[in-house]
Enzyme design. Structure first.
Site, PDB file in Angstrom:
ATOM      1  N   SER A  43      12.520  -1.493 -22.803  1.00 15.62           N
ATOM      2  CA  SER A  43      11.588  -0.896 -21.844  1.00 15.62           C
ATOM      3  C   SER A  43      11.915   0.581 -21.681  1.00 15.62           C
ATOM      4  O   SER A  43      12.996   0.945 -21.202  1.00 15.62           O
ATOM      5  CB  SER A  43      11.712  -1.587 -20.484  1.00 15.62           C
ATOM      6  OG  SER A  43      11.084  -0.788 -19.498  1.00 15.62           O
ATOM      7  N   HIS A  49       8.390  -1.922 -25.062  1.00 11.35           N
ATOM      8  CA  HIS A  49       7.779  -2.315 -23.786  1.00 11.35           C
ATOM      9  C   HIS A  49       7.487  -1.067 -22.955  1.00 11.35           C
ATOM     10  O   HIS A  49       8.385  -0.262 -22.680  1.00 11.35           O
ATOM     11  CB  HIS A  49       8.727  -3.252 -23.039  1.00 11.35           C
ATOM     12  CG  HIS A  49       8.144  -3.855 -21.806  1.00 11.35           C
ATOM     13  ND1 HIS A  49       7.316  -4.955 -21.830  1.00 11.35           N
ATOM     14  CD2 HIS A  49       8.267  -3.508 -20.505  1.00 11.35           C
ATOM     15  CE1 HIS A  49       6.958  -5.263 -20.589  1.00 11.35           C
ATOM     16  NE2 HIS A  49       7.517  -4.397 -19.767  1.00 11.35           N
ATOM     17  N   ASP A 109       5.926   0.324 -19.473  1.00  6.79           N
ATOM     18  CA  ASP A 109       5.585  -0.037 -18.092  1.00  6.79           C
ATOM     19  C   ASP A 109       4.638   0.993 -17.491  1.00  6.79           C
ATOM     20  O   ASP A 109       5.020   2.144 -17.268  1.00  6.79           O
ATOM     21  CB  ASP A 109       6.860  -0.114 -17.251  1.00  6.79           C
ATOM     22  CG  ASP A 109       7.685  -1.339 -17.594  1.00  6.79           C
ATOM     23  OD1 ASP A 109       7.106  -2.445 -17.612  1.00  6.79           O
ATOM     24  OD2 ASP A 109       8.892  -1.190 -17.861  1.00  6.79           O
ATOM     25  N   MET A 120       2.465   2.083 -14.322  1.00  9.86           N
ATOM     26  CA  MET A 120       2.407   1.866 -12.865  1.00  9.86           C
ATOM     27  C   MET A 120       1.516   2.930 -12.231  1.00  9.86           C
ATOM     28  O   MET A 120       1.548   4.096 -12.644  1.00  9.86           O
ATOM     29  CB  MET A 120       3.810   1.967 -12.266  1.00  9.86           C
ATOM     30  CG  MET A 120       4.826   1.062 -12.943  1.00  9.86           C
ATOM     31  SD  MET A 120       6.409   1.106 -12.096  1.00  9.86           S
ATOM     32  CE  MET A 120       7.432   0.220 -13.277  1.00  9.86           C
ATOM     33  N   MET A 124       7.966 -12.182 -14.609  1.00  8.81           N
ATOM     34  CA  MET A 124       8.753 -11.113 -13.970  1.00  8.81           C
ATOM     35  C   MET A 124       9.975 -11.723 -13.286  1.00  8.81           C
ATOM     36  O   MET A 124       9.861 -12.648 -12.476  1.00  8.81           O
ATOM     37  CB  MET A 124       7.918 -10.363 -12.925  1.00  8.81           C
ATOM     38  CG  MET A 124       6.827  -9.468 -13.482  1.00  8.81           C
ATOM     39  SD  MET A 124       7.387  -8.252 -14.676  1.00  8.81           S
ATOM     40  CE  MET A 124       8.572  -7.317 -13.713  1.00  8.81           C
ATOM     41  N   GLY A 169       8.146  -2.582 -10.405  1.00  6.05           N
ATOM     42  CA  GLY A 169       8.138  -1.238  -9.823  1.00  6.05           C
ATOM     43  C   GLY A 169       9.259  -0.358 -10.311  1.00  6.05           C
ATOM     44  O   GLY A 169       9.075   0.838 -10.479  1.00  6.05           O
ATOM     45  N   GLY A 186      16.471  -1.380 -13.404  1.00  9.40           N
ATOM     46  CA  GLY A 186      17.812  -1.398 -12.827  1.00  9.40           C
ATOM     47  C   GLY A 186      18.034  -2.389 -11.705  1.00  9.40           C
ATOM     48  O   GLY A 186      19.042  -2.308 -10.994  1.00  9.40           O
ATOM     49  N   ASP A 207      11.027 -10.297 -18.051  1.00  8.44           N
ATOM     50  CA  ASP A 207      11.137  -8.858 -17.799  1.00  8.44           C
ATOM     51  C   ASP A 207      11.818  -8.606 -16.450  1.00  8.44           C
ATOM     52  O   ASP A 207      11.284  -9.001 -15.400  1.00  8.44           O
ATOM     53  CB  ASP A 207       9.715  -8.272 -17.795  1.00  8.44           C
ATOM     54  CG  ASP A 207       9.674  -6.774 -17.586  1.00  8.44           C
ATOM     55  OD1 ASP A 207      10.724  -6.124 -17.586  1.00  8.44           O
ATOM     56  OD2 ASP A 207       8.541  -6.256 -17.429  1.00  8.44           O
ATOM     57  N   GLY A 228      16.023  -7.076 -15.181  1.00 10.61           N
ATOM     58  CA  GLY A 228      17.427  -7.454 -15.010  1.00 10.61           C
ATOM     59  C   GLY A 228      18.017  -8.208 -16.191  1.00 10.61           C
ATOM     60  O   GLY A 228      18.975  -8.961 -16.030  1.00 10.61           O
TER      61      GLY A 228
HETATM   62  C1  DX5 Z   1       9.869  -3.401 -13.802  1.00 10.33           C
HETATM   63  C2  DX5 Z   1       9.470  -3.284 -15.240  1.00 10.33           C
HETATM   64  C3  DX5 Z   1      10.545  -3.607 -16.210  1.00 10.33           C
HETATM   65  C4  DX5 Z   1      11.753  -2.722 -16.116  1.00 10.33           C
HETATM   66  C5  DX5 Z   1      12.936  -3.500 -16.615  1.00 10.33           C
HETATM   67  O1  DX5 Z   1       8.755  -3.215 -13.000  1.00 10.33           O
HETATM   68  O2  DX5 Z   1       8.374  -4.135 -15.526  1.00 10.33           O
HETATM   69  O3  DX5 Z   1      10.040  -3.615 -17.546  1.00 10.33           O
HETATM   70  O4  DX5 Z   1      11.643  -1.553 -16.863  1.00 10.33           O
HETATM   71  O5  DX5 Z   1      14.082  -2.721 -16.447  1.00 10.33           O
HETATM   72  P1  DX5 Z   1      15.522  -3.357 -16.371  1.00 10.33           P
HETATM   73  O6  DX5 Z   1      15.780  -3.992 -17.704  1.00 10.33           O
HETATM   74  O7  DX5 Z   1      16.393  -2.184 -16.097  1.00 10.33           O
HETATM   75  O8  DX5 Z   1      15.513  -4.370 -15.261  1.00 10.33           O
HETATM   76 ZN    ZN Z   2       7.689  -4.377 -17.678  1.00 10.96          ZN
END
Ligand code: DX5
Ligand code: ZN
Length: 214
Positions: free
Chosen positions: A6, A31, A33, A35, A135, A140, A143, A173, A175
């Site tokens: 990501s 990936h 993201d 937003m 999810m 959002g 980390g 997706d 953590g």
């Molecule tokens: C969160 C995103 C994820 C995020 C994952 O809203 O959809 O794709 O980037 O990041 P990590 O792997 O750091 O949790």
């Molecule tokens: Zn994502």
């Protein structure tokens, strides 16, 4: 296992350098993201960034729309080079309409649910999907810590897939690292999204290699 780094956790001032070696390291998907500051409290990437990267990378572009109006923006992302468009169940009253619209654009379709949305809401749509995105954090931000409630959803989706011969891939997706990725693999996830675990690692190739082996 398919690994989907990501780019939310990449250094945005050097996006090409950050992504150019990922495919050679074994990550087949990228990936992305998206937003809008409305569906989630953060703003990230638009079609122009997708289009710029697509010119240089041969990865599958996995675009995760965390936006309130996926229908309005979908075509711009397809035109920019998205291979898969995933939108949120919570963002529309007309999931079937959105799925058929995306199919008419010639893109693969994914549907996602937030951590506290029950997985059974997806049941009527499963046969239409190329990807189901579970999810495992509140959407959002990168980390955050993995929420184990995702595991039962993955197991449910794996069972449905097996019993009904559905073609979708199960993607998770939020953590994801080697430990939580292992739990997801045991639950039969097929695609691992990882931001922090890859981009903050001292050896990205090793991390991608280990996630792929799960
Ligand atoms: C969160 C995103 C994820 C995020 C994952 O809203 O959809 O794709 O980037 O990041 P990590 O792997 O750091 O949790
Ligand atoms: Zn994502």
């Amino acid at each position: 296992m398919i690994v989907a780094p990501s780019i939310l956790s990449a250094d945005f001032s050097r996006l090409y350098e950050e992504t150019k070696d990922l495919y050679a390291y074994g990550a087949e998907w990228l990936h992305i993201d998206v937003m809008d500051g409305h569906f989630v409290p953060n703003i990230t990437i638009g079609p122009v960034v997708v289009q710029s990267l697509k010119k240089h990378l041969k990865m599958v572009f996995d675009v995760h729309l965390m936006i309130s109006d996926p229908r309005f923006f979908a075509k711009a992302f397809v035109d920019a080079g998205a291979d898969i468009i995933t939108f949120h169940y919570e963002a529309t009253n007309d999931v079937l309409g959105m799925l058929s619209y995306l199919k008419s654009l010639g893109v693969k379709v994914g549907l996602s649910i937030k951590p506290h949305t029950p997985v059974v809401v997806l049941e009527p749509f499963l046969k239409e999907l190329d990807v189901v995105l579970v999810m495992s954090v509140e959407p959002g931000f990168g980390g955050q810590s993995f929420m184990p409630l995702a595991l039962d959803k993955i197991k449910y989706l794996a069972k449905q897939k097996q019993e009904n011969h559905y073609p979708y891939l199960i993607e998770v997706d939020g953590g994801i690292n080697e430990q939580t990725g292992q739990l997801c693999a045991q639950a039969q996830a097929e695609v691992l999204v990882a931001g922090t675990a890859i981009f903050k690692a001292s050896n990205r190739q090793e991390v991608i290699g280990r996630l792929k082996q799960l």
